[in-house]
Design a protein around this motif. Structure first.
Motif, PDB file in Angstrom:
ATOM      1  N   TYR A 173      45.806  38.234  98.944  1.00 55.63           N
ATOM      2  CA  TYR A 173      44.727  37.682  99.775  1.00 55.63           C
ATOM      3  C   TYR A 173      43.503  37.384  98.909  1.00 55.63           C
ATOM      4  O   TYR A 173      43.306  38.011  97.862  1.00 55.63           O
ATOM      5  CB  TYR A 173      44.341  38.693 100.862  1.00 55.63           C
ATOM      6  CG  TYR A 173      45.363  38.803 101.974  1.00 55.63           C
ATOM      7  CD1 TYR A 173      45.167  38.168 103.199  1.00 55.63           C
ATOM      8  CD2 TYR A 173      46.522  39.549 101.791  1.00 55.63           C
ATOM      9  CE1 TYR A 173      46.110  38.280 104.227  1.00 55.63           C
ATOM     10  CE2 TYR A 173      47.467  39.663 102.810  1.00 55.63           C
ATOM     11  CZ  TYR A 173      47.248  39.021 104.026  1.00 55.63           C
ATOM     12  OH  TYR A 173      48.178  39.125 105.026  1.00 55.63           O
ATOM     13  N   ASP A 176      39.799  41.514 100.793  1.00 53.42           N
ATOM     14  CA  ASP A 176      40.499  42.702 101.271  1.00 53.42           C
ATOM     15  C   ASP A 176      41.450  42.310 102.409  1.00 53.42           C
ATOM     16  O   ASP A 176      41.012  41.760 103.421  1.00 53.42           O
ATOM     17  CB  ASP A 176      39.441  43.716 101.770  1.00 53.42           C
ATOM     18  CG  ASP A 176      40.060  45.059 102.115  1.00 53.42           C
ATOM     19  OD1 ASP A 176      41.248  45.076 102.531  1.00 53.42           O
ATOM     20  OD2 ASP A 176      39.366  46.074 101.985  1.00 53.42           O
ATOM     21  N   ARG A 178      42.644  43.820 104.697  1.00 50.20           N
ATOM     22  CA  ARG A 178      42.384  44.455 105.997  1.00 50.20           C
ATOM     23  C   ARG A 178      41.293  43.734 106.789  1.00 50.20           C
ATOM     24  O   ARG A 178      41.056  44.018 107.942  1.00 50.20           O
ATOM     25  CB  ARG A 178      42.018  45.926 105.800  1.00 50.20           C
ATOM     26  CG  ARG A 178      43.209  46.768 105.359  1.00 50.20           C
ATOM     27  CD  ARG A 178      42.770  48.078 104.804  1.00 50.20           C
ATOM     28  NE  ARG A 178      41.878  47.879 103.659  1.00 50.20           N
ATOM     29  CZ  ARG A 178      41.422  48.844 102.886  1.00 50.20           C
ATOM     30  NH1 ARG A 178      41.742  50.080 103.139  1.00 50.20           N
ATOM     31  NH2 ARG A 178      40.632  48.568 101.859  1.00 50.20           N
ATOM     32  N   THR A 179      40.575  42.804 106.121  1.00 50.58           N
ATOM     33  CA  THR A 179      39.519  42.092 106.844  1.00 50.58           C
ATOM     34  C   THR A 179      40.075  40.802 107.441  1.00 50.58           C
ATOM     35  O   THR A 179      40.990  40.199 106.873  1.00 50.58           O
ATOM     36  CB  THR A 179      38.330  41.756 105.909  1.00 50.58           C
ATOM     37  OG1 THR A 179      38.833  40.947 104.851  1.00 50.58           O
ATOM     38  CG2 THR A 179      37.691  43.003 105.344  1.00 50.58           C
ATOM     39  N   SER A 180      39.493  40.393 108.583  1.00 53.46           N
ATOM     40  CA  SER A 180      40.109  39.271 109.307  1.00 53.46           C
ATOM     41  C   SER A 180      39.894  37.919 108.636  1.00 53.46           C
ATOM     42  O   SER A 180      40.653  36.984 108.863  1.00 53.46           O
ATOM     43  CB  SER A 180      39.573  39.241 110.733  1.00 53.46           C
ATOM     44  OG  SER A 180      38.170  39.108 110.672  1.00 53.46           O
ATOM     45  N   ASN A 181      38.843  37.796 107.796  1.00 55.14           N
ATOM     46  CA  ASN A 181      38.628  36.463 107.206  1.00 55.14           C
ATOM     47  C   ASN A 181      39.373  36.254 105.874  1.00 55.14           C
ATOM     48  O   ASN A 181      39.334  35.171 105.305  1.00 55.14           O
ATOM     49  CB  ASN A 181      37.135  36.149 107.052  1.00 55.14           C
ATOM     50  CG  ASN A 181      36.425  37.246 106.296  1.00 55.14           C
ATOM     51  OD1 ASN A 181      37.037  38.294 106.044  1.00 55.14           O
ATOM     52  ND2 ASN A 181      35.167  37.025 105.942  1.00 55.14           N
ATOM     53  N   LYS A 183      42.318  35.350 103.455  1.00 55.84           N
ATOM     54  CA  LYS A 183      43.496  34.476 103.617  1.00 55.84           C
ATOM     55  C   LYS A 183      44.446  34.661 102.453  1.00 55.84           C
ATOM     56  O   LYS A 183      44.029  34.992 101.341  1.00 55.84           O
ATOM     57  CB  LYS A 183      43.036  33.016 103.631  1.00 55.84           C
ATOM     58  CG  LYS A 183      42.389  32.608 104.936  1.00 55.84           C
ATOM     59  CD  LYS A 183      42.285  31.086 104.991  1.00 55.84           C
ATOM     60  CE  LYS A 183      41.049  30.629 105.720  1.00 55.84           C
ATOM     61  NZ  LYS A 183      39.776  31.161 105.210  1.00 55.84           N
TER      62      LYS A 183
END
Ligand SMILES: Nc1ncnc2c1ncn2[C@@H]1O[C@H](COP(=O)(O)OP(=O)(O)O)[C@@H](O)[C@H]1O
Ligand SMILES: N[C@@H](CCC(=O)OP(=O)(O)O)C(=O)O
Length: 357
Positions: A173, A176, A178-181, A183
Protein backbone atom coordinates in the motif's frame (compact mmCIF):
# COMPACT_ATOMS: atom_id res chain seq x y z
CA UNK A 1 -0.78 -17.90 -18.49
CA UNK A 2 2.41 -18.77 -16.56
CA UNK A 3 3.91 -22.22 -17.10
CA UNK A 4 6.29 -22.31 -14.15
CA UNK A 5 5.28 -20.72 -10.87
CA UNK A 6 6.91 -20.50 -7.46
CA UNK A 7 4.28 -19.89 -4.80
CA UNK A 8 5.28 -18.61 -1.37
CA UNK A 9 2.72 -18.78 1.40
CA UNK A 10 3.38 -16.74 4.55
CA UNK A 11 2.60 -17.86 8.10
CA UNK A 12 -0.29 -15.43 8.40
CA UNK A 13 -2.10 -16.95 5.48
CA UNK A 14 -1.82 -20.44 6.94
CA UNK A 15 -2.86 -19.63 10.49
CA UNK A 16 -5.94 -18.16 12.11
CA UNK A 17 -5.94 -15.29 14.60
CA UNK A 18 -5.07 -17.71 17.42
CA UNK A 19 -2.07 -19.08 15.60
CA UNK A 20 -3.69 -22.44 14.78
CA UNK A 21 -3.36 -23.90 11.27
CA UNK A 22 -6.30 -22.58 9.26
CA UNK A 23 -7.31 -25.93 7.74
CA UNK A 24 -9.99 -24.58 5.38
CA UNK A 25 -7.64 -22.00 3.94
CA UNK A 26 -4.81 -24.49 3.49
CA UNK A 27 -7.28 -26.85 1.85
CA UNK A 28 -8.52 -24.18 -0.56
CA UNK A 29 -4.93 -23.24 -1.48
CA UNK A 30 -4.11 -26.89 -2.12
CA UNK A 31 -7.22 -27.20 -4.34
CA UNK A 32 -5.98 -24.27 -6.41
CA UNK A 33 -2.42 -25.62 -6.64
CA UNK A 34 -3.86 -28.98 -7.70
CA UNK A 35 -5.90 -27.26 -10.42
CA UNK A 36 -2.78 -25.49 -11.72
CA UNK A 37 -0.79 -28.73 -11.50
CA UNK A 38 -3.47 -30.54 -13.51
CA UNK A 39 -3.04 -27.90 -16.21
CA UNK A 40 0.62 -28.98 -16.41
CA UNK A 41 2.00 -25.93 -14.64
CA UNK A 42 5.27 -26.61 -12.89
CA UNK A 43 4.72 -25.57 -9.29
CA UNK A 44 7.22 -25.03 -6.50
CA UNK A 45 5.65 -24.34 -3.13
CA UNK A 46 7.57 -22.45 -0.45
CA UNK A 47 5.54 -22.73 2.70
CA UNK A 48 6.10 -21.03 6.04
CA UNK A 49 3.98 -22.05 8.98
CA UNK A 50 6.11 -24.57 10.86
CA UNK A 51 6.75 -22.30 13.86
CA UNK A 52 3.17 -21.07 13.81
CA UNK A 53 1.82 -24.62 13.69
CA UNK A 54 4.18 -25.69 16.49
CA UNK A 55 3.07 -22.76 18.63
CA UNK A 56 -0.44 -24.11 18.70
CA UNK A 57 0.77 -27.57 19.70
CA UNK A 58 3.25 -27.15 22.54
CA UNK A 59 3.44 -25.03 25.60
CA UNK A 60 7.04 -24.04 26.00
CA UNK A 61 8.77 -23.88 29.34
CA UNK A 62 9.28 -20.17 30.21
CA UNK A 63 13.02 -20.69 30.69
CA UNK A 64 13.53 -21.71 27.05
CA UNK A 65 15.43 -19.03 25.08
CA UNK A 66 14.26 -17.63 21.73
CA UNK A 67 16.59 -19.70 19.53
CA UNK A 68 15.72 -22.96 21.30
CA UNK A 69 12.01 -22.11 21.16
CA UNK A 70 12.18 -21.66 17.39
CA UNK A 71 14.02 -24.97 17.06
CA UNK A 72 11.43 -26.75 19.14
CA UNK A 73 8.35 -25.15 17.57
CA UNK A 74 9.56 -25.61 14.00
CA UNK A 75 10.52 -29.24 14.41
CA UNK A 76 7.18 -30.11 15.99
CA UNK A 77 5.17 -27.83 13.67
CA UNK A 78 6.81 -28.94 10.42
CA UNK A 79 5.44 -32.47 10.93
CA UNK A 80 1.93 -31.13 11.36
CA UNK A 81 2.29 -28.78 8.42
CA UNK A 82 3.48 -31.44 6.00
CA UNK A 83 0.97 -34.01 7.25
CA UNK A 84 -1.76 -31.51 6.50
CA UNK A 85 -0.42 -30.75 3.01
CA UNK A 86 0.21 -34.38 2.21
CA UNK A 87 -3.33 -35.47 3.15
CA UNK A 88 -4.85 -32.61 1.15
CA UNK A 89 -2.74 -33.27 -1.97
CA UNK A 90 -3.55 -36.98 -1.73
CA UNK A 91 -7.23 -36.18 -2.28
CA UNK A 92 -6.18 -34.91 -5.72
CA UNK A 93 -3.89 -37.91 -6.30
CA UNK A 94 -0.89 -35.61 -6.19
CA UNK A 95 2.30 -36.51 -4.40
CA UNK A 96 4.12 -33.80 -2.54
CA UNK A 97 7.64 -33.81 -1.13
CA UNK A 98 9.28 -32.06 1.76
CA UNK A 99 12.57 -30.25 1.11
CA UNK A 100 14.09 -28.47 4.09
CA UNK A 101 17.01 -26.20 3.31
CA UNK A 102 19.49 -23.87 4.95
CA UNK A 103 21.25 -20.92 3.39
CA UNK A 104 24.45 -22.95 3.48
CA UNK A 105 22.93 -25.35 0.92
CA UNK A 106 23.38 -22.63 -1.70
CA UNK A 107 26.88 -21.61 -0.64
CA UNK A 108 28.99 -23.03 -3.44
CA UNK A 109 27.97 -23.32 -7.05
CA UNK A 110 28.20 -27.10 -6.65
CA UNK A 111 25.74 -27.17 -3.75
CA UNK A 112 23.48 -24.72 -5.55
CA UNK A 113 23.35 -27.01 -8.59
CA UNK A 114 22.64 -30.00 -6.32
CA UNK A 115 19.60 -28.19 -4.96
CA UNK A 116 18.53 -27.27 -8.48
CA UNK A 117 18.82 -30.89 -9.55
CA UNK A 118 16.79 -32.09 -6.57
CA UNK A 119 13.89 -29.74 -7.26
CA UNK A 120 13.97 -30.31 -11.05
CA UNK A 121 13.84 -34.07 -10.50
CA UNK A 122 10.78 -33.78 -8.24
CA UNK A 123 8.98 -31.56 -10.73
CA UNK A 124 9.84 -33.77 -13.71
CA UNK A 125 8.28 -36.66 -11.82
CA UNK A 126 5.01 -34.81 -11.26
CA UNK A 127 5.66 -34.16 -7.56
CA UNK A 128 4.98 -30.82 -5.87
CA UNK A 129 8.02 -29.86 -3.78
CA UNK A 130 7.12 -28.10 -0.54
CA UNK A 131 10.13 -26.19 0.64
CA UNK A 132 10.81 -24.50 3.95
CA UNK A 133 13.89 -23.31 5.76
CA UNK A 134 15.21 -25.96 8.12
CA UNK A 135 14.59 -23.80 11.18
CA UNK A 136 15.70 -26.50 13.58
CA UNK A 137 19.30 -26.19 12.39
CA UNK A 138 19.37 -22.68 10.84
CA UNK A 139 20.40 -20.80 13.92
CA UNK A 140 23.54 -18.93 12.93
CA UNK A 141 23.89 -15.55 11.28
CA UNK A 142 23.67 -17.40 7.97
CA UNK A 143 19.91 -17.79 8.08
CA UNK A 144 17.61 -16.62 5.31
CA UNK A 145 16.12 -13.25 6.23
CA UNK A 146 12.83 -15.05 5.80
CA UNK A 147 11.08 -17.38 3.38
CA UNK A 148 10.57 -14.53 0.93
CA UNK A 149 14.34 -14.55 0.38
CA UNK A 150 14.29 -18.33 -0.03
CA UNK A 151 11.38 -18.10 -2.49
CA UNK A 152 13.18 -15.39 -4.49
CA UNK A 153 16.32 -17.50 -4.68
CA UNK A 154 14.38 -20.62 -5.73
CA UNK A 155 12.24 -18.94 -8.36
CA UNK A 156 15.32 -17.34 -9.85
CA UNK A 157 17.32 -20.60 -9.67
CA UNK A 158 14.50 -22.64 -11.24
CA UNK A 159 13.73 -20.00 -13.90
CA UNK A 160 10.12 -19.67 -12.78
CA UNK A 161 8.16 -17.34 -15.01
CA UNK A 162 6.27 -16.06 -11.99
CA UNK A 163 6.64 -15.80 -8.24
CA UNK A 164 3.41 -15.40 -6.26
CA UNK A 165 4.05 -14.16 -2.71
CA UNK A 166 0.95 -14.63 -0.61
CA UNK A 167 0.53 -12.58 2.54
CA UNK A 168 -2.44 -11.27 4.53
CA UNK A 169 -2.64 -7.92 2.73
CA UNK A 170 -3.69 -7.20 -0.87
CA UNK A 171 -0.22 -5.94 -1.82
CA UNK A 172 2.04 -3.02 -1.00
CA UNK A 173 0.00 0.00 0.00
CA UNK A 174 1.06 3.61 -0.49
CA UNK A 175 0.56 4.15 3.25
CA UNK A 176 -0.44 2.21 6.34
CA UNK A 177 -2.68 -0.60 5.05
CA UNK A 178 -4.93 -0.17 8.11
CA UNK A 179 -5.97 3.34 7.05
CA UNK A 180 -8.88 3.77 4.65
CA UNK A 181 -7.17 6.14 2.21
CA UNK A 182 -4.15 3.85 1.56
CA UNK A 183 -4.22 2.27 -1.90
CA UNK A 184 -2.46 -0.76 -3.32
CA UNK A 185 0.45 0.12 -5.62
CA UNK A 186 -0.48 -1.94 -8.66
CA UNK A 187 2.70 -1.95 -10.73
CA UNK A 188 6.34 -1.50 -9.78
CA UNK A 189 9.23 -1.12 -12.17
CA UNK A 190 11.82 -3.44 -10.67
CA UNK A 191 14.78 -1.38 -11.85
CA UNK A 192 14.25 1.96 -10.16
CA UNK A 193 11.52 2.02 -7.55
CA UNK A 194 12.12 2.94 -3.92
CA UNK A 195 9.09 1.98 -1.87
CA UNK A 196 10.69 2.23 1.56
CA UNK A 197 8.89 5.49 2.40
CA UNK A 198 5.52 3.70 2.29
CA UNK A 199 6.39 0.69 4.34
CA UNK A 200 6.07 0.74 8.08
CA UNK A 201 8.12 -1.73 10.07
CA UNK A 202 5.01 -3.25 11.64
CA UNK A 203 4.84 -6.93 10.99
CA UNK A 204 1.90 -9.21 10.91
CA UNK A 205 1.33 -11.40 13.97
CA UNK A 206 3.17 -14.54 12.97
CA UNK A 207 5.55 -13.55 10.14
CA UNK A 208 9.33 -13.09 10.29
CA UNK A 209 10.71 -10.67 7.73
CA UNK A 210 8.09 -7.98 7.18
CA UNK A 211 6.95 -6.05 4.12
CA UNK A 212 10.22 -4.20 3.54
CA UNK A 213 12.26 -7.38 3.00
CA UNK A 214 9.41 -8.79 0.91
CA UNK A 215 9.62 -5.72 -1.26
CA UNK A 216 13.44 -5.88 -1.64
CA UNK A 217 13.27 -9.52 -2.61
CA UNK A 218 10.41 -8.91 -5.03
CA UNK A 219 12.43 -6.19 -6.75
CA UNK A 220 15.59 -8.28 -6.90
CA UNK A 221 13.77 -11.34 -8.24
CA UNK A 222 11.86 -9.34 -10.83
CA UNK A 223 15.09 -7.69 -11.97
CA UNK A 224 16.46 -11.16 -12.75
CA UNK A 225 13.55 -11.87 -15.13
CA UNK A 226 10.66 -13.27 -13.05
CA UNK A 227 7.24 -11.63 -12.84
CA UNK A 228 6.63 -11.13 -9.10
CA UNK A 229 3.15 -10.73 -7.58
CA UNK A 230 2.48 -9.86 -3.94
CA UNK A 231 -1.14 -10.73 -3.20
CA UNK A 232 -3.59 -11.69 -0.48
CA UNK A 233 -3.62 -15.43 0.16
CA UNK A 234 -6.78 -15.22 2.22
CA UNK A 235 -8.86 -14.20 -0.81
CA UNK A 236 -10.75 -17.10 -2.45
CA UNK A 237 -9.37 -18.30 -5.78
CA UNK A 238 -6.40 -15.95 -5.61
CA UNK A 239 -3.88 -18.31 -7.24
CA UNK A 240 -6.15 -19.16 -10.15
CA UNK A 241 -7.04 -15.52 -10.70
CA UNK A 242 -3.40 -14.40 -10.49
CA UNK A 243 -2.52 -16.94 -13.13
CA UNK A 244 -5.49 -16.42 -15.45
CA UNK A 245 -6.04 -12.66 -15.36
CA UNK A 246 -3.57 -10.91 -13.02
CA UNK A 247 -4.55 -7.46 -14.28
CA UNK A 248 -8.03 -7.92 -12.78
CA UNK A 249 -6.78 -8.85 -9.31
CA UNK A 250 -5.95 -6.11 -6.82
CA UNK A 251 -2.32 -6.83 -5.93
CA UNK A 252 1.22 -5.48 -6.51
CA UNK A 253 3.08 -6.69 -9.58
CA UNK A 254 6.82 -6.19 -10.09
CA UNK A 255 7.53 -6.10 -13.80
CA UNK A 256 10.26 -8.53 -14.89
CA UNK A 257 13.55 -7.22 -16.22
CA UNK A 258 15.71 -9.00 -18.77
CA UNK A 259 16.64 -12.54 -17.75
CA UNK A 260 20.06 -12.88 -16.10
CA UNK A 261 22.44 -15.64 -17.18
CA UNK A 262 22.31 -18.60 -14.76
CA UNK A 263 25.63 -17.84 -13.07
CA UNK A 264 24.57 -14.26 -12.31
CA UNK A 265 21.43 -15.55 -10.58
CA UNK A 266 23.56 -17.58 -8.20
CA UNK A 267 25.92 -14.66 -7.54
CA UNK A 268 22.95 -12.34 -6.86
CA UNK A 269 21.99 -14.42 -3.82
CA UNK A 270 25.51 -15.03 -2.52
CA UNK A 271 26.23 -11.78 -0.68
CA UNK A 272 26.77 -13.55 2.63
CA UNK A 273 29.30 -15.92 1.08
CA UNK A 274 31.86 -13.36 -0.07
CA UNK A 275 35.39 -14.07 1.14
CA UNK A 276 37.06 -10.70 0.67
CA UNK A 277 36.43 -7.11 -0.41
CA UNK A 278 37.79 -5.20 -3.35
CA UNK A 279 37.85 -1.43 -2.85
CA UNK A 280 37.43 0.51 -6.11
CA UNK A 281 38.13 4.11 -7.12
CA UNK A 282 35.65 6.69 -8.42
CA UNK A 283 36.38 5.95 -12.10
CA UNK A 284 35.57 2.27 -11.65
CA UNK A 285 32.51 3.12 -9.54
CA UNK A 286 31.12 5.36 -12.30
CA UNK A 287 31.95 2.84 -15.02
CA UNK A 288 30.23 -0.04 -13.19
CA UNK A 289 27.15 2.08 -12.52
CA UNK A 290 26.88 3.31 -16.11
CA UNK A 291 24.38 1.76 -18.51
CA UNK A 292 27.19 -0.03 -20.39
CA UNK A 293 28.08 -3.63 -19.50
CA UNK A 294 31.48 -3.17 -17.82
CA UNK A 295 33.95 -5.60 -16.29
CA UNK A 296 36.09 -4.62 -13.31
CA UNK A 297 39.71 -3.98 -14.33
CA UNK A 298 42.65 -3.86 -11.91
CA UNK A 299 43.17 -0.22 -12.97
CA UNK A 300 40.09 0.65 -10.91
CA UNK A 301 41.16 -1.24 -7.79
CA UNK A 302 42.56 0.63 -4.78
CA UNK A 303 43.11 -2.34 -2.46
CA UNK A 304 41.84 -5.68 -1.22
CA UNK A 305 40.59 -6.54 2.26
CA UNK A 306 41.06 -10.22 3.04
CA UNK A 307 42.43 -13.05 0.98
CA UNK A 308 40.87 -14.76 -2.03
CA UNK A 309 41.47 -17.55 -4.51
CA UNK A 310 40.51 -17.81 -8.15
CA UNK A 311 36.72 -18.33 -8.34
CA UNK A 312 35.97 -16.84 -4.90
CA UNK A 313 33.20 -14.30 -4.57
CA UNK A 314 34.32 -10.75 -3.79
CA UNK A 315 32.26 -7.90 -2.41
CA UNK A 316 32.89 -4.71 -4.40
CA UNK A 317 32.94 -1.56 -2.26
CA UNK A 318 33.57 2.08 -3.26
CA UNK A 319 36.27 4.14 -1.53
CA UNK A 320 33.50 5.88 0.48
CA UNK A 321 32.20 2.54 1.70
CA UNK A 322 29.21 2.13 -0.65
CA UNK A 323 28.54 -1.55 -1.37
CA UNK A 324 28.43 -1.81 -5.14
CA UNK A 325 28.00 -5.50 -5.90
CA UNK A 326 29.46 -8.99 -5.91
CA UNK A 327 31.71 -10.63 -8.47
CA UNK A 328 33.61 -13.84 -9.07
CA UNK A 329 37.40 -13.40 -9.09
CA UNK A 330 39.07 -14.52 -12.31
CA UNK A 331 42.39 -15.03 -10.52
CA UNK A 332 43.76 -15.02 -6.96
CA UNK A 333 44.96 -12.17 -4.76
CA UNK A 334 48.68 -12.81 -5.40
CA UNK A 335 48.20 -12.51 -9.16
CA UNK A 336 45.94 -9.48 -8.77
CA UNK A 337 48.50 -7.73 -6.54
CA UNK A 338 51.32 -8.57 -8.98
CA UNK A 339 49.49 -6.93 -11.91
CA UNK A 340 47.92 -3.96 -10.11
CA UNK A 341 49.94 -1.45 -12.11
CA UNK A 342 49.18 -3.06 -15.48
CA UNK A 343 46.04 -1.35 -16.89
CA UNK A 344 45.79 -3.80 -19.80
CA UNK A 345 45.79 -6.92 -17.63
CA UNK A 346 42.65 -9.08 -18.00
CA UNK A 347 39.64 -8.01 -15.93
CA UNK A 348 39.56 -9.19 -12.32
CA UNK A 349 35.78 -9.65 -12.56
CA UNK A 350 34.17 -10.23 -15.94
CA UNK A 351 30.75 -8.58 -16.50
CA UNK A 352 29.00 -11.96 -16.84
CA UNK A 353 30.18 -12.84 -13.32
CA UNK A 354 29.25 -9.51 -11.79
CA UNK A 355 26.05 -8.65 -9.92
CA UNK A 356 25.43 -5.00 -9.05
CA UNK A 357 23.19 -4.04 -6.10
N1 LIG B 1 2.96 -0.23 2.96
C1 LIG B 1 2.57 -1.46 3.36
N2 LIG B 1 1.78 -2.21 2.56
C2 LIG B 1 1.39 -3.45 2.93
N3 LIG B 1 1.73 -4.05 4.09
C3 LIG B 1 2.51 -3.36 4.95
C4 LIG B 1 2.98 -2.05 4.61
N4 LIG B 1 3.75 -1.61 5.62
C5 LIG B 1 3.77 -2.61 6.54
N5 LIG B 1 3.04 -3.67 6.15
C6 LIG B 1 2.84 -4.92 6.95
O1 LIG B 1 3.51 -6.04 6.33
C7 LIG B 1 2.81 -7.23 6.70
C8 LIG B 1 3.18 -8.40 5.77
O2 LIG B 1 4.55 -8.81 5.96
P1 LIG B 1 4.93 -10.13 6.79
O3 LIG B 1 4.59 -9.92 8.22
O4 LIG B 1 6.33 -10.47 6.51
O5 LIG B 1 3.93 -11.21 6.18
P2 LIG B 1 4.06 -12.76 5.84
O6 LIG B 1 4.10 -13.48 7.14
O7 LIG B 1 2.81 -13.03 5.07
O8 LIG B 1 5.30 -12.98 5.03
C9 LIG B 1 1.37 -6.81 6.60
O9 LIG B 1 0.52 -7.62 7.38
C10 LIG B 1 1.38 -5.36 7.06
O10 LIG B 1 1.00 -5.24 8.41
N1 LIG C 1 10.44 -21.07 8.35
C1 LIG C 1 9.47 -20.41 9.19
C2 LIG C 1 8.86 -19.21 8.51
C3 LIG C 1 9.73 -18.00 8.45
C4 LIG C 1 9.11 -16.89 7.61
O1 LIG C 1 9.75 -16.37 6.71
O2 LIG C 1 7.79 -16.61 7.86
P1 LIG C 1 6.89 -15.64 6.97
O3 LIG C 1 7.41 -14.23 7.10
O4 LIG C 1 5.54 -15.82 7.50
O5 LIG C 1 6.95 -16.13 5.56
C5 LIG C 1 8.33 -21.34 9.55
O6 LIG C 1 8.04 -22.28 8.79
O7 LIG C 1 7.71 -21.10 10.58
Amino acid sequence: MFKTITIKIGSNVLTDENGMLHKERVSHLVDQIAALHEKNKKIILVSSGAVAAGRSMVKINKKTDTVSSRQLLSSVGQVKLLNTYSALFEKHNIQCAQVLVTKQDFRSREHYLNMKNCISTLIQNGIVPIINENDAVSVTALMFTDNDELAGLLSSMMNSEALFILSNVNGIYDGDPRTSNAKVIRTVDSTNADLSEYISTTRSNFGRGGMLTKCHIAQKTAASGTSVHIANGTIPNILIDLNNHPQEVEHTRFLPGEKYPAIKKWIAYSESFTNAEVIINKGAFDALNSSKATSLLLAGVIKFNGNFKKGDLLKIVSEDGIEVGIGKAKYDKAKATEHMKDPKYQALIHYDYLYLF
